[in-house]
Design an enzyme around this catalytic site. Structure first.
Site, PDB file in Angstrom:
ATOM      1  N   GLU A 119      38.908  49.261  47.662  1.00 47.83           N
ATOM      2  CA  GLU A 119      37.780  48.648  46.941  1.00 47.83           C
ATOM      3  C   GLU A 119      36.824  47.887  47.869  1.00 47.83           C
ATOM      4  OE1 GLU A 119      40.860  48.643  45.846  1.00 47.83           O
ATOM      5  OE2 GLU A 119      40.967  48.768  43.663  1.00 47.83           O
ATOM      6  N   GLY A 120      37.311  47.452  49.028  1.00 45.57           N
ATOM      7  CA  GLY A 120      36.428  46.797  50.003  1.00 45.57           C
ATOM      8  C   GLY A 120      35.361  47.777  50.485  1.00 45.57           C
ATOM      9  N   HIS A 121      35.822  48.937  50.951  1.00 43.30           N
ATOM     10  CA  HIS A 121      34.881  49.989  51.361  1.00 43.30           C
ATOM     11  C   HIS A 121      33.989  50.397  50.190  1.00 43.30           C
ATOM     12  CE1 HIS A 121      38.519  50.804  53.994  1.00 43.30           C
ATOM     13  NE2 HIS A 121      37.579  50.680  54.915  1.00 43.30           N
ATOM     14  N   LYS A 128      34.300  40.930  55.827  1.00 35.67           N
ATOM     15  CA  LYS A 128      35.728  40.890  56.176  1.00 35.67           C
ATOM     16  C   LYS A 128      35.866  40.913  57.704  1.00 35.67           C
ATOM     17  CE  LYS A 128      40.189  42.182  56.243  1.00 35.67           C
ATOM     18  NZ  LYS A 128      40.264  43.288  57.119  1.00 35.67           N
ATOM     19  N   GLN A 136      32.353  41.541  63.759  1.00 32.30           N
ATOM     20  CA  GLN A 136      31.748  42.873  63.905  1.00 32.30           C
ATOM     21  C   GLN A 136      30.341  42.888  63.306  1.00 32.30           C
ATOM     22  OE1 GLN A 136      33.797  46.830  63.299  1.00 32.30           O
ATOM     23  NE2 GLN A 136      32.963  46.534  61.254  1.00 32.30           N
ATOM     24  N   ILE A 140      36.093  41.643  49.726  1.00 30.73           N
ATOM     25  CA  ILE A 140      36.780  41.992  48.476  1.00 30.73           C
ATOM     26  C   ILE A 140      38.279  41.723  48.671  1.00 30.73           C
ATOM     27  CG2 ILE A 140      37.250  43.830  46.804  1.00 30.73           C
ATOM     28  CD1 ILE A 140      34.271  43.041  46.961  1.00 30.73           C
ATOM     29  N   LYS A 154      41.432  42.726  51.131  1.00 34.11           N
ATOM     30  CA  LYS A 154      41.823  44.131  51.151  1.00 34.11           C
ATOM     31  C   LYS A 154      41.635  44.693  52.559  1.00 34.11           C
ATOM     32  CE  LYS A 154      41.087  45.276  46.345  1.00 34.11           C
ATOM     33  NZ  LYS A 154      42.236  46.011  45.829  1.00 34.11           N
ATOM     34  N   SER A 186      42.959  48.345  55.078  1.00 31.24           N
ATOM     35  CA  SER A 186      43.778  49.553  55.210  1.00 31.24           C
ATOM     36  C   SER A 186      45.108  49.197  55.861  1.00 31.24           C
ATOM     37  CB  SER A 186      43.047  50.589  56.067  1.00 31.24           C
ATOM     38  OG  SER A 186      41.729  50.756  55.601  1.00 31.24           O
TER      39      SER A 186
HETATM   40  P1  AMP Z   1      37.244  49.815  58.422  1.00 32.61           P
HETATM   41  O1  AMP Z   1      37.497  51.109  57.751  1.00 32.61           O
HETATM   42  O2  AMP Z   1      38.390  48.858  58.348  1.00 32.61           O
HETATM   43  O3  AMP Z   1      36.675  49.970  59.806  1.00 32.61           O
HETATM   44  O4  AMP Z   1      36.091  49.103  57.580  1.00 32.61           O
HETATM   45  C1  AMP Z   1      34.867  49.740  57.347  1.00 32.61           C
HETATM   46  C2  AMP Z   1      33.907  48.756  56.741  1.00 32.61           C
HETATM   47  O5  AMP Z   1      34.431  48.258  55.512  1.00 32.61           O
HETATM   48  C3  AMP Z   1      33.665  47.520  57.646  1.00 32.61           C
HETATM   49  O6  AMP Z   1      32.297  47.170  57.602  1.00 32.61           O
HETATM   50  C4  AMP Z   1      34.532  46.475  56.999  1.00 32.61           C
HETATM   51  O7  AMP Z   1      34.082  45.164  57.224  1.00 32.61           O
HETATM   52  C5  AMP Z   1      34.412  46.851  55.527  1.00 32.61           C
HETATM   53  N1  AMP Z   1      35.563  46.294  54.812  1.00 32.61           N
HETATM   54  C6  AMP Z   1      36.875  46.507  55.051  1.00 32.61           C
HETATM   55  N2  AMP Z   1      37.640  45.774  54.220  1.00 32.61           N
HETATM   56  C7  AMP Z   1      36.786  45.072  53.434  1.00 32.61           C
HETATM   57  C8  AMP Z   1      36.955  44.115  52.383  1.00 32.61           C
HETATM   58  N3  AMP Z   1      38.168  43.732  51.975  1.00 32.61           N
HETATM   59  N4  AMP Z   1      35.849  43.607  51.816  1.00 32.61           N
HETATM   60  C9  AMP Z   1      34.602  43.969  52.237  1.00 32.61           C
HETATM   61  N5  AMP Z   1      34.386  44.865  53.210  1.00 32.61           N
HETATM   62  C10 AMP Z   1      35.453  45.407  53.809  1.00 32.61           C
END
Ligand code: AMP
Length: 283
Positions: free
Chosen positions: A36-38, A150, A154, A177, A185, A187
């Site tokens: 749900e974050g993504h 999150k 970055q 999220i 949240k 991965s």
């Molecule tokens: P990742 O796949 O972990 O590289 O994350 C890809 C994008 O999703 C990045 O910009 C993260 O900051 C964002 N993201 C990951 N988890 C969350 C979350 N819990 N809430 C908001 N954005 C997130």
């Protein structure tokens, strides 16, 4: 209809078609195993653009040899379903060989905003992030790109890079999220066993506690960090990587908590390194 493409050539051709039709394009860069974050980033991108590209690429360059590149969770089928349901138009899912061709030796790097927090414990990480995000920007040429708070450092690094290198893309930051119980949240939460999952709550609990202390008037960063560290240390499975307060714009350490201060933590729960943060916004 969602399309999945694996080569740069195919993506460029699709983008060209869309641009010829005058469509605006939003990009959501991810490493997949979407939650749900993504999804919140994709939703925002769908609201603000005619076409939305989600890149799914576990970028080897941002992992140190000791880190979890091999074990990083992957599930393209599930990710496709989420992207489709959320209204994305295209998944770009290249192989590492497509992104890093033989002889690859050019990098985008940064000093300053990458020195503290995660940059300290993951020294090669942001060079990998800046390089891959630049490549994605050059391939997709979006109008807007979406990043989560999150990964607050970055987000700050990408904003700086876009300013410094005159990249004509608007960077949109999106809120964290969380799970119902507060855990941000991620991965990487899938690595946690039942006991660790419970222990991981120490991150969000500490962040919420710190946020309350700041809202109640605490401005001394050392005092705040001390209280936060002591709280994290009450959890036997937790090992602190860092607890820090920085200026959100340039990620420089601050001794006073004020507007635009980012309070960020990284904590190992067993072998899993988790991060969390809050940003003070008073204006
Ligand atoms: P990742 O796949 O972990 O590289 O994350 C890809 C994008 O999703 C990045 O910009 C993260 O900051 C964002 N993201 C990951 N988890 C969350 C979350 N819990 N809430 C908001 N954005 C997130």
């Amino acid at each position: 209809m969602l399309n999945i493409l694996h080569t740069i050539k195919e993506v460029r051709s699709q983008i060209k078609e869309w641009k010829n039709e005058g469509f605006t394009i939003g990009l959501v860069p991810t490493m997949g195993y979407l939650h749900e974050g993504h999804q919140s980033l994709i939703k925002r991108a769908v609201e603000e653009n005619d076409k939305v590209v989600v890149s799914i690429f576990v970028n080897p360059m941002q992992f140190a040899p000791t880190e979890d590149l091999e074990s990083y969770p992957r599930d393209l089928k599930k990710d496709s379903k989420l992207c489709d349901e959320t209204g994305a138009d295209l998944i770009f899912n290249p192989d590492p060989e497509e992104m890093y061709t033989k002889g690859f030796c050019s990098f985008v790097d940064m000093n300053g905003p990458t020195d503290e927090l995660c940059g300290k414990s993951r020294p090669i990480h942001f060079r990998g992030v800046c390089t891959i995000v630049n490549k994605l920007f050059n391939i997709v040429t979006p109008d807007k790109a979406y990043f989560g708070q999150k990964d607050a450092q970055q987000l700050a690094v990408i904003k700086r890079m876009v300013t410094d290198l005159n990249i004509p893309i608007e960077i949109v930051g999106c809120p964290i999220i969380r799970e119902k119980d507060g855990l941000a949240k991620s991965s990487r939460n899938t690595y946690l066993n039942k006991k660790e999952r419970e222990a991981a709550l120490i991150l969000s609990k500490t962040i919420f506690m710190a946020e309350k202390l700041v809202n109640d008037g605490l401005t001394d960063a050392d005092k705040l960090k001390d209280i936060m560290k002591k709280n994290i240390e009450t959890e036997p499975l937790a090992k602190i990587d860092y607890v820090e307060a920085v200026n959100f714009d340039d990620i420089s350490v601050t001794d006073t908590i004020s507007d635009n201060t980012l309070v960020a933590i990284a904590v190992y729960i067993g072998k899993t390194r988790l991060i969390d943060n809050f940003l003070i916004k008073r204006k």
